[in-house]
Design an enzyme around this catalytic site. Structure first.
Site, PDB file in Angstrom:
ATOM      1  N   ASN A 126      -8.482  18.362  21.507  1.00 12.43           N
ATOM      2  CA  ASN A 126      -8.233  17.571  20.296  1.00 12.43           C
ATOM      3  C   ASN A 126      -9.026  16.262  20.421  1.00 12.43           C
ATOM      4  O   ASN A 126      -8.473  15.191  20.590  1.00 12.43           O
ATOM      5  CB  ASN A 126      -6.722  17.313  20.185  1.00 12.43           C
ATOM      6  CG  ASN A 126      -6.321  16.520  18.950  1.00 12.43           C
ATOM      7  OD1 ASN A 126      -5.326  15.796  18.971  1.00 12.43           O
ATOM      8  ND2 ASN A 126      -7.044  16.628  17.879  1.00 12.43           N
ATOM      9  N   CYS A 171       0.831  -1.211   0.000  1.00 11.11           N
ATOM     10  CA  CYS A 171       0.000   0.000   0.000  1.00 11.11           C
ATOM     11  C   CYS A 171       0.868   1.265   0.000  1.00 11.11           C
ATOM     12  O   CYS A 171       1.756   1.431   0.842  1.00 11.11           O
ATOM     13  CB  CYS A 171      -0.894  -0.005   1.237  1.00 11.11           C
ATOM     14  SG  CYS A 171      -1.877   1.484   1.353  1.00 11.11           S
ATOM     15  N   GLN A 227      -0.997  10.635  16.268  1.00 12.79           N
ATOM     16  CA  GLN A 227      -1.459  11.201  14.997  1.00 12.79           C
ATOM     17  C   GLN A 227      -0.879  10.361  13.859  1.00 12.79           C
ATOM     18  O   GLN A 227       0.286   9.950  13.903  1.00 12.79           O
ATOM     19  CB  GLN A 227      -1.011  12.663  14.861  1.00 12.79           C
ATOM     20  CG  GLN A 227      -1.404  13.568  16.032  1.00 12.79           C
ATOM     21  CD  GLN A 227      -2.859  14.001  15.999  1.00 12.79           C
ATOM     22  OE1 GLN A 227      -3.585  13.754  15.039  1.00 12.79           O
ATOM     23  NE2 GLN A 227      -3.305  14.644  17.069  1.00 12.79           N
ATOM     24  N   GLU A 255      -6.608  12.631  29.793  1.00 15.32           N
ATOM     25  CA  GLU A 255      -6.721  11.623  28.737  1.00 15.32           C
ATOM     26  C   GLU A 255      -7.311  10.352  29.357  1.00 15.32           C
ATOM     27  O   GLU A 255      -6.968   9.996  30.478  1.00 15.32           O
ATOM     28  CB  GLU A 255      -5.313  11.368  28.164  1.00 15.32           C
ATOM     29  CG  GLU A 255      -5.110  10.092  27.417  1.00 15.32           C
ATOM     30  CD  GLU A 255      -5.955   9.954  26.157  1.00 15.32           C
ATOM     31  OE1 GLU A 255      -6.019  10.896  25.361  1.00 15.32           O
ATOM     32  OE2 GLU A 255      -6.558   8.874  25.984  1.00 15.32           O
ATOM     33  N   CYS A 313     -10.427  16.453  13.594  1.00 12.70           N
ATOM     34  CA  CYS A 313     -10.345  15.658  12.361  1.00 12.70           C
ATOM     35  C   CYS A 313     -11.727  15.541  11.725  1.00 12.70           C
ATOM     36  O   CYS A 313     -11.926  14.700  10.848  1.00 12.70           O
ATOM     37  CB  CYS A 313      -9.745  14.287  12.640  1.00 12.70           C
ATOM     38  SG  CYS A 313     -10.706  13.330  13.819  1.00 12.70           S
TER      39      CYS A 313
HETATM   40  C1  LIG Z   1      -7.607  12.653  18.338  1.00  8.39           C
HETATM   41  S1  LIG Z   1      -6.826  11.867  19.675  1.00  8.39           S
HETATM   42  C2  LIG Z   1      -5.777  13.158  20.236  1.00  8.39           C
HETATM   43  C3  LIG Z   1      -4.574  12.766  21.041  1.00  8.39           C
HETATM   44  C4  LIG Z   1      -3.519  13.834  21.272  1.00  8.39           C
HETATM   45  N1  LIG Z   1      -4.048  15.152  21.460  1.00  8.39           N
HETATM   46  C5  LIG Z   1      -2.460  13.820  20.203  1.00  8.39           C
HETATM   47  O1  LIG Z   1      -2.142  14.864  19.627  1.00  8.39           O
HETATM   48  O2  LIG Z   1      -1.899  12.722  19.939  1.00  8.39           O
HETATM   49  C6  LIG Z   1      -8.089  11.811  20.859  1.00  8.39           C
HETATM   50  C7  LIG Z   1      -7.683  11.257  22.196  1.00  8.39           C
HETATM   51  O3  LIG Z   1      -8.815  11.375  23.087  1.00  8.39           O
HETATM   52  C8  LIG Z   1      -8.833  10.260  23.952  1.00  8.39           C
HETATM   53  N2  LIG Z   1     -10.216  10.229  24.486  1.00  8.39           N
HETATM   54  C9  LIG Z   1     -11.319   9.739  23.901  1.00  8.39           C
HETATM   55  N3  LIG Z   1     -12.397   9.971  24.689  1.00  8.39           N
HETATM   56  C10 LIG Z   1     -11.957  10.638  25.784  1.00  8.39           C
HETATM   57  C11 LIG Z   1     -12.589  11.185  26.942  1.00  8.39           C
HETATM   58  N4  LIG Z   1     -13.901  11.094  27.132  1.00  8.39           N
HETATM   59  N5  LIG Z   1     -11.827  11.819  27.852  1.00  8.39           N
HETATM   60  C12 LIG Z   1     -10.471  11.926  27.681  1.00  8.39           C
HETATM   61  N6  LIG Z   1      -9.819  11.433  26.598  1.00  8.39           N
HETATM   62  C13 LIG Z   1     -10.550  10.816  25.665  1.00  8.39           C
HETATM   63  C14 LIG Z   1      -8.378   9.100  23.083  1.00  8.39           C
HETATM   64  O4  LIG Z   1      -7.865   8.058  23.885  1.00  8.39           O
HETATM   65  C15 LIG Z   1      -7.300   9.782  22.215  1.00  8.39           C
HETATM   66  O5  LIG Z   1      -6.033   9.672  22.834  1.00  8.39           O
END
Ligand SMILES: C[S@@+](CC[C@H](N)C(=O)[O-])C[C@H]1O[C@@H](n2cnc3c(N)ncnc32)[C@H](O)[C@@H]1O
Length: 357
Positions: free
Chosen positions: A289, A72, A196, A247, A316
């Protein structure tokens, strides 16, 4: 795919601008942050199909037969190079690919992540632990043909359901985290932590957030949905008294704490395993995020009525981003930038800087 890259970028830019126009009519868009067109994806999540002698890694077709995607073009070269020895290892160890129709077999998925330095984190997602001993015994053979293998683990996924991993992870190597070094920040990625998808674009996204934070000069920073701490660790100029990350994944929080411990001033940083929706939401600068579902009304309302002077929102999903901005009328979107995290797909990452009116 097949659309020239400059058109892909322009189309995504107008899609994002259209989504945000009703809630952020005056936002100033910076030029999109482009990506390499191919070889950009740092993580492959493959279904293991085929049979024990001839496993495939890729996806399943409509008959639930494996389609092999080991070449891929969006995967990083370090991943593509690693796929043949990994498939060979699965076959030699006698791991039988899971048969979705018969609900039988040993191995369901192969998940591989490459660091910017070319090291690998490899996860074997198994239906049971029956073959754990065989994998452990043969691991040195794999390490000898794949010396860049830094972390190997088995994930136990006994249920027949549409998620690709279970809760239990058994790390087989001495090293349990993959070092993702971005500039002068060390991020430690455990098997169950999010990272990411596109390392070069992620580095650009964090640099953009850092540039905004340096201009804002916040007193305190709160990074919600912080993962392994990418935003928190980049957005902490010396003026910041405290940086706190929240997190839900304990694995990711332990990586973030380790990163902070590498810094000359670790005491400014704290990270908690908690639900971002119900935990604290106040700081001078709040960074969010969230996953594709966005913040939702409860958290957006709390941030809107809280004390944050600025918010950085990286998303996203432009649809949930727009819905959340609509729920925060006290905060005005001033700058935005598209980060092309996912070339050859219709997906986008958008970062927005908001300030209190
Ligand atoms: C889009 S990722 C962003 C991670 C980080 N900001 C980065 O730049 O790598 C979303 C994150 O939110 C966490 N997550 C999902 N639901 C959540 C919640 N209710 N409370 C806290 N974290 C959560 C996921 O485990 C994931 O690590």
């Amino acid at each position: 795919m097949g659309v020239p890259y400059h058109r892909q970028l322009a189309d995504k830019q107008s899609l994002a601008a259209r989504a945000l126009r009703p809630v952020a009519p005056d936002v100033d868009w910076a030029a999109p942050f482009a990506s390499a067109e191919s070889g950009y994806r740092n993580k492959a999540k493959w279904v293991v199909g085929g049979d024990g002698k001839n496993p495939s890694i890729g996806i399943l077709d409509e008959h639930r037969e494996g389609i092999d995607l080991r070449r891929c073009g969006i995967c990083e070269p370090a991943l593509v190079d690693a796929f043949p020895p990994l498939v060979e290892f699965i076959a030699r160890t006698g791991l039988v690919p899971y048969d979705v129709n018969r609900r039988a077999g040993d191995i369901k998925y192969l998940i591989v992540t490459a660091s910017p330095q070319g090291e690998l984190l490899v996860r074997f997602v198994l239906r049971s632990l029956d073959r754990l001993h065989d994998i452990r015994r043969r691991l040195p053979e794999l390490q000898s043909v794949l010396p860049q293998l830094a972390v190997a683990s088995v994930n136990l996924h006994p249920e027949h359901k549409a998620v690709i991993e279970g809760d239990q992870e058994i790390v087989l190597t001495e090293q349990s985290t993959l070092l993702m070094r971005l500039g002068d920040v060390n991020l430690y990625l455990g098997p169950q932590s999010f990272f990411q998808t596109n390392t070069a674009v992620a580095a650009g996204l964090y640099r953009q957030a850092a540039a905004w934070a340096a201009r804002i000069v916040p007193d305190s920073v709160l990074d919600l949905y912080c993962g392994v701490g990418g935003f928190a660790l980049h957005c902490a100029p010396a003026s910041v008294r405290s940086v706190h990350g929240v997190e839900v994944s304990a694995d990711a929080v332990s990586g973030a704490r380790r990163s902070a411990a590498d810094l000359p001033d670790p005491d400014r940083f704290t990270f908690d395993t908690d639900d971002a929706v119900t935990g604290r939401s106040d700081a001078d600068l709040v960074i969010v995020n969230p996953p594709r579902r966005g913040l939702g009304a409860t958290l957006a309302d709390r941030i809107d009525s809280g004390a944050a002077r600025h918010v950085i929102y990286s998303s996203c999903n432009p649809a949930t981003l727009a819905a959340d901005l609509g729920r925060m009328p006290s905060l005005r979107a001033v700058e935005a930038r598209l980060f092309d995290m996912f070339p050859q797909t219709a997906h986008v990452e958008v970062a927005v800087l908001l300030e209190r009116r």
